[in-house]
Design a protein around this motif. Structure first.
Motif, PDB file in Angstrom:
ATOM      1  N   ALA A  73     -12.118   5.261  -1.717  1.00 54.02           N
ATOM      2  CA  ALA A  73     -11.448   4.017  -1.333  1.00 54.02           C
ATOM      3  C   ALA A  73      -9.951   4.091  -1.600  1.00 54.02           C
ATOM      4  CB  ALA A  73     -12.066   2.838  -2.093  1.00 54.02           C
ATOM      5  N   THR A  74      -9.572   4.703  -2.725  1.00 47.43           N
ATOM      6  CA  THR A  74      -8.154   4.846  -3.065  1.00 47.43           C
ATOM      7  C   THR A  74      -7.434   5.732  -2.056  1.00 47.43           C
ATOM      8  OG1 THR A  74      -8.639   4.545  -5.416  1.00 47.43           O
ATOM      9  CG2 THR A  74      -6.547   5.586  -4.863  1.00 47.43           C
ATOM     10  N   GLU A  75      -8.106   6.774  -1.563  1.00 46.02           N
ATOM     11  CA  GLU A  75      -7.488   7.695  -0.618  1.00 46.02           C
ATOM     12  C   GLU A  75      -7.252   7.057   0.743  1.00 46.02           C
ATOM     13  OE1 GLU A  75      -9.866  11.175  -0.408  1.00 46.02           O
ATOM     14  OE2 GLU A  75      -9.491  11.782  -2.480  1.00 46.02           O
ATOM     15  N   ILE A  76      -8.180   6.213   1.194  1.00 51.16           N
ATOM     16  CA  ILE A  76      -8.043   5.659   2.542  1.00 51.16           C
ATOM     17  C   ILE A  76      -7.305   4.320   2.568  1.00 51.16           C
ATOM     18  CG2 ILE A  76     -10.159   6.830   3.255  1.00 51.16           C
ATOM     19  CD1 ILE A  76     -11.579   4.155   3.202  1.00 51.16           C
ATOM     20  N   LYS A  77      -7.116   3.708   1.407  1.00 54.66           N
ATOM     21  CA  LYS A  77      -6.487   2.392   1.351  1.00 54.66           C
ATOM     22  C   LYS A  77      -5.097   2.351   1.984  1.00 54.66           C
ATOM     23  CE  LYS A  77      -7.672   0.421  -2.279  1.00 54.66           C
ATOM     24  NZ  LYS A  77      -7.777   0.252  -3.730  1.00 54.66           N
ATOM     25  N   PRO A  78      -4.244   3.384   1.804  1.00 57.72           N
ATOM     26  CA  PRO A  78      -2.907   3.319   2.407  1.00 57.72           C
ATOM     27  C   PRO A  78      -2.915   3.227   3.935  1.00 57.72           C
ATOM     28  CG  PRO A  78      -2.980   4.994   0.695  1.00 57.72           C
ATOM     29  CD  PRO A  78      -4.384   4.557   0.928  1.00 57.72           C
ATOM     30  N   PHE A  79      -4.038   3.584   4.565  1.00 55.37           N
ATOM     31  CA  PHE A  79      -4.103   3.561   6.017  1.00 55.37           C
ATOM     32  C   PHE A  79      -4.579   2.216   6.557  1.00 55.37           C
ATOM     33  CE2 PHE A  79      -4.655   7.938   4.650  1.00 55.37           C
ATOM     34  CZ  PHE A  79      -3.740   8.616   5.447  1.00 55.37           C
ATOM     35  N   LEU A  80      -4.942   1.304   5.675  1.00 57.01           N
ATOM     36  CA  LEU A  80      -5.455   0.008   6.089  1.00 57.01           C
ATOM     37  C   LEU A  80      -4.354  -1.042   6.062  1.00 57.01           C
ATOM     38  CD1 LEU A  80      -8.806   0.048   4.064  1.00 57.01           C
ATOM     39  CD2 LEU A  80      -8.395   0.810   6.405  1.00 57.01           C
ATOM     40  N   GLN A  81      -4.507  -2.046   6.923  1.00 59.61           N
ATOM     41  CA  GLN A  81      -3.484  -3.098   7.001  1.00 59.61           C
ATOM     42  C   GLN A  81      -3.530  -4.010   5.784  1.00 59.61           C
ATOM     43  OE1 GLN A  81      -4.038  -5.089  10.744  1.00 59.61           O
ATOM     44  NE2 GLN A  81      -3.061  -3.462  11.933  1.00 59.61           N
ATOM     45  N   GLN A  82      -4.747  -4.350   5.341  1.00 66.52           N
ATOM     46  CA  GLN A  82      -4.865  -5.240   4.189  1.00 66.52           C
ATOM     47  C   GLN A  82      -4.762  -4.424   2.908  1.00 66.52           C
ATOM     48  OE1 GLN A  82      -8.580  -7.297   4.686  1.00 66.52           O
ATOM     49  NE2 GLN A  82      -7.674  -8.852   6.012  1.00 66.52           N
ATOM     50  N   ARG A  83      -3.794  -4.761   2.090  1.00 63.03           N
ATOM     51  CA  ARG A  83      -3.588  -4.032   0.840  1.00 63.03           C
ATOM     52  C   ARG A  83      -3.513  -5.016  -0.327  1.00 63.03           C
ATOM     53  NH1 ARG A  83       1.060   0.418   2.545  1.00 63.03           N
ATOM     54  NH2 ARG A  83      -0.004   1.174   4.418  1.00 63.03           N
ATOM     55  N   PRO A  84      -4.657  -5.393  -0.873  1.00 69.43           N
ATOM     56  CA  PRO A  84      -4.647  -6.343  -1.990  1.00 69.43           C
ATOM     57  C   PRO A  84      -4.078  -5.700  -3.244  1.00 69.43           C
ATOM     58  CG  PRO A  84      -6.847  -5.453  -1.657  1.00 69.43           C
ATOM     59  CD  PRO A  84      -6.004  -4.945  -0.524  1.00 69.43           C
ATOM     60  N   SER A  85      -3.727  -6.538  -4.193  1.00 69.76           N
ATOM     61  CA  SER A  85      -3.286  -6.041  -5.487  1.00 69.76           C
ATOM     62  C   SER A  85      -4.449  -5.326  -6.162  1.00 69.76           C
ATOM     63  CB  SER A  85      -2.818  -7.211  -6.368  1.00 69.76           C
ATOM     64  OG  SER A  85      -1.736  -7.885  -5.761  1.00 69.76           O
ATOM     65  N   VAL A  86      -4.217  -4.105  -6.586  1.00 73.87           N
ATOM     66  CA  VAL A  86      -5.285  -3.298  -7.160  1.00 73.87           C
ATOM     67  C   VAL A  86      -5.046  -3.119  -8.657  1.00 73.87           C
ATOM     68  CG1 VAL A  86      -6.408  -1.046  -7.181  1.00 73.87           C
ATOM     69  CG2 VAL A  86      -5.728  -2.075  -5.008  1.00 73.87           C
ATOM     70  N   ILE A  87      -6.070  -3.420  -9.448  1.00 72.15           N
ATOM     71  CA  ILE A  87      -6.021  -3.224 -10.889  1.00 72.15           C
ATOM     72  C   ILE A  87      -6.810  -1.965 -11.215  1.00 72.15           C
ATOM     73  CG2 ILE A  87      -6.638  -4.189 -13.131  1.00 72.15           C
ATOM     74  CD1 ILE A  87      -6.363  -6.955 -11.918  1.00 72.15           C
ATOM     75  N   ARG A  88      -6.143  -1.009 -11.801  1.00 68.95           N
ATOM     76  CA  ARG A  88      -6.790   0.258 -12.156  1.00 68.95           C
ATOM     77  C   ARG A  88      -7.380   0.141 -13.563  1.00 68.95           C
ATOM     78  NH1 ARG A  88      -1.875   4.091 -11.926  1.00 68.95           N
ATOM     79  NH2 ARG A  88      -1.079   2.270 -13.074  1.00 68.95           N
ATOM     80  N   VAL A  89      -8.691   0.287 -13.653  1.00 71.96           N
ATOM     81  CA  VAL A  89      -9.394   0.124 -14.922  1.00 71.96           C
ATOM     82  C   VAL A  89     -10.072   1.440 -15.301  1.00 71.96           C
ATOM     83  CG1 VAL A  89     -11.141  -1.179 -16.187  1.00 71.96           C
ATOM     84  CG2 VAL A  89      -9.842  -2.291 -14.347  1.00 71.96           C
ATOM     85  N   HIS A  90      -9.782   1.934 -16.489  1.00 69.89           N
ATOM     86  CA  HIS A  90     -10.483   3.078 -17.050  1.00 69.89           C
ATOM     87  C   HIS A  90     -11.226   2.593 -18.292  1.00 69.89           C
ATOM     88  CE1 HIS A  90      -7.939   6.560 -15.135  1.00 69.89           C
ATOM     89  NE2 HIS A  90      -8.362   5.668 -14.245  1.00 69.89           N
ATOM     90  N   ALA A  91     -12.544   2.725 -18.288  1.00 71.22           N
ATOM     91  CA  ALA A  91     -13.332   2.205 -19.411  1.00 71.22           C
ATOM     92  C   ALA A  91     -14.664   2.936 -19.475  1.00 71.22           C
ATOM     93  CB  ALA A  91     -13.581   0.705 -19.236  1.00 71.22           C
ATOM     94  N   SER A  92     -15.255   2.957 -20.658  1.00 71.86           N
ATOM     95  CA  SER A  92     -16.574   3.553 -20.788  1.00 71.86           C
ATOM     96  C   SER A  92     -17.595   2.659 -20.088  1.00 71.86           C
ATOM     97  CB  SER A  92     -16.943   3.723 -22.267  1.00 71.86           C
ATOM     98  OG  SER A  92     -16.970   2.468 -22.909  1.00 71.86           O
TER      99      SER A  92
END
Length: 361
Positions: free
Chosen positions: A107-126
């Motif tokens: 999803a992260t790789e293809i997101k730049p090619f889409l018109q809708q770009r919501p604010s994305v929160i990157r979460v790293h967690a166990s």
């Protein structure tokens, strides 16, 4: 917000058979749970006749019946059908988080090619039940995307320090191991830039078969009972905690039968025990209850998020905090066995956070 799901498919092949067979394990699982084929048919939006025909086709393919029906008593799985369902649940518990990570990367790789770009929160967690529930609610929020990657507490703090994520999950035990946990995370916490957000507490302990047939009530009993054990992977925070507990009690891991057998999530080790392949494991109470296991509490953990102060002041993060403090999330957490909201959504400086830990040790 675009979301990608990657799901495993069980496709069976047999020599001399012209076609492969896909067994819908959800159908069998529903029959095991309810004893009704009608319920299984409704669950997959198919007719009773269609589902029954599928069951007959699967049984013919394997040469072994999967379901038994008795007049007036409903339906139940045969031993073979039951084993298929347990294997499927183990597979989903083990691969689910890894497939979620792969889906998120795509999803992260293809997101730049889409018109809708919501604010994305990157979460790293166990991987944990509270984080999964938060992600579920965030997925319903318009204009916010969640890039969730499952990694250990130590790795998530490193990711935050290196700017690779916005929210880092952190869980620390109460009691004698508290100081050791603080030392491990302190070097990655920046008192000037970082802020800590309270989330939940969760109960950690031993998962054993229903009825606890081996009479396991402590870590030492794992050795004396010669129980077959299944462990977590070496990089997981739960495995680190378990090893610390063994050292604290003077128990040699090599004396535990199967301590080198590993699975990758709380649910995976619980499924392993529930399927009869092991007698005990260590993890969260919620996973034990999910698979109908008994649970022996060992300690309580506090779970937090860490983020930069600058990110805390952004509009997406303000919405996340509001969601954490909301009744729906807190009620969902309280419904999870062994989980409790704990000042959820409150924000602390690193200094206040460390002082708070000392007070609750």
């Amino acid at each position: 917000m675009l979301r990608i799901e990657i799901e495993p498919v069980w496709r069976f092949h047999k020599d001399g058979h012209p076609q492969s067979v896909v067994v819908m394990l959800g159908v069998l699982s529903e029959i095991r749970k309810t004893g009704k084929i009608t319920s299984a048919a409704s669950d997959v939006h198919l007719s009773y006749r269609h589902v029954w025909n599928l069951i007959e086709q699967w049984s013919a393919f394997f040469g072994v019946p999967l379901v038994e029906t008795q007049r007036g008593k409903g339906s139940r799985l045969t031993a073979f059908g039951d084993k298929l369902v347990w294997a499927g649940e183990r597979m989903q518990a083990r691969l689910g988080p890894q497939l979620e990570n792969l889906a998120q990367e795509l999803a992260t790789e293809i997101k730049p090619f889409l018109q809708q770009r919501p604010s994305v929160i990157r979460v790293h967690a166990s991987h944990g039940f509270a984080v999964a529930k938060l992600r579920e609610l965030l997925d319903r929020e318009p204009g916010i995307g969640v890039d969730l990657r499952y990694v250990s507490s130590q790795h998530s703090l490193v990711s935050l320090a290196q700017g690779a994520c916005d929210l880092s999950g952190l869980h620390l035990p109460r009691g004698e191991l508290r100081a050791e946990g603080i030392r491990a995370c302190r070097e990655w916490l920046d008192p000037k830039q970082d802020r800590v957000i309270s989330l939940v507490t969760r109960e950690m302990g031993l998962m054993v078969k229903r009825g606890n047939p081996l009479g396991i009530n402590s870590l030492a009993d794992l050795v004396s009972s010669k129980a077959r054990f299944v462990n977590r992977d070496h990089d997981s925070g739960t495995r680190i905690l378990f090893d610390q507990l063994l050292a604290l009690h003077g128990i040699d891991p090599s004396h535990i039968n199967g301590a080198q057998q590993i699975e990758f999530t709380h649910a995976a080790v619980a499924a392993y025990v529930a399927s009869g392949m092991a007698d005990a494991s260590f993890g969260v109470e919620a996973a034990a209850r999910q698979f109908g296991l008994d649970f022996i509490r060992i300690l309580t953990e506090d779970y937090f998020f860490v983020c930069r102060q600058a990110f805390l002041e952004t509009e997406p993060m303000r919405r996340v905090i509001a969601l954490m403090k909301g009744a729906e999330f807190q009620q969902a957490i309280a419904a999870l066995p062994g989980y409790q909201p704990a000042d959820t959504g409150s924000v602390h400086t690193v200094r206040a956070f460390l002082d708070r830990l000392d007070a609750n040790a």
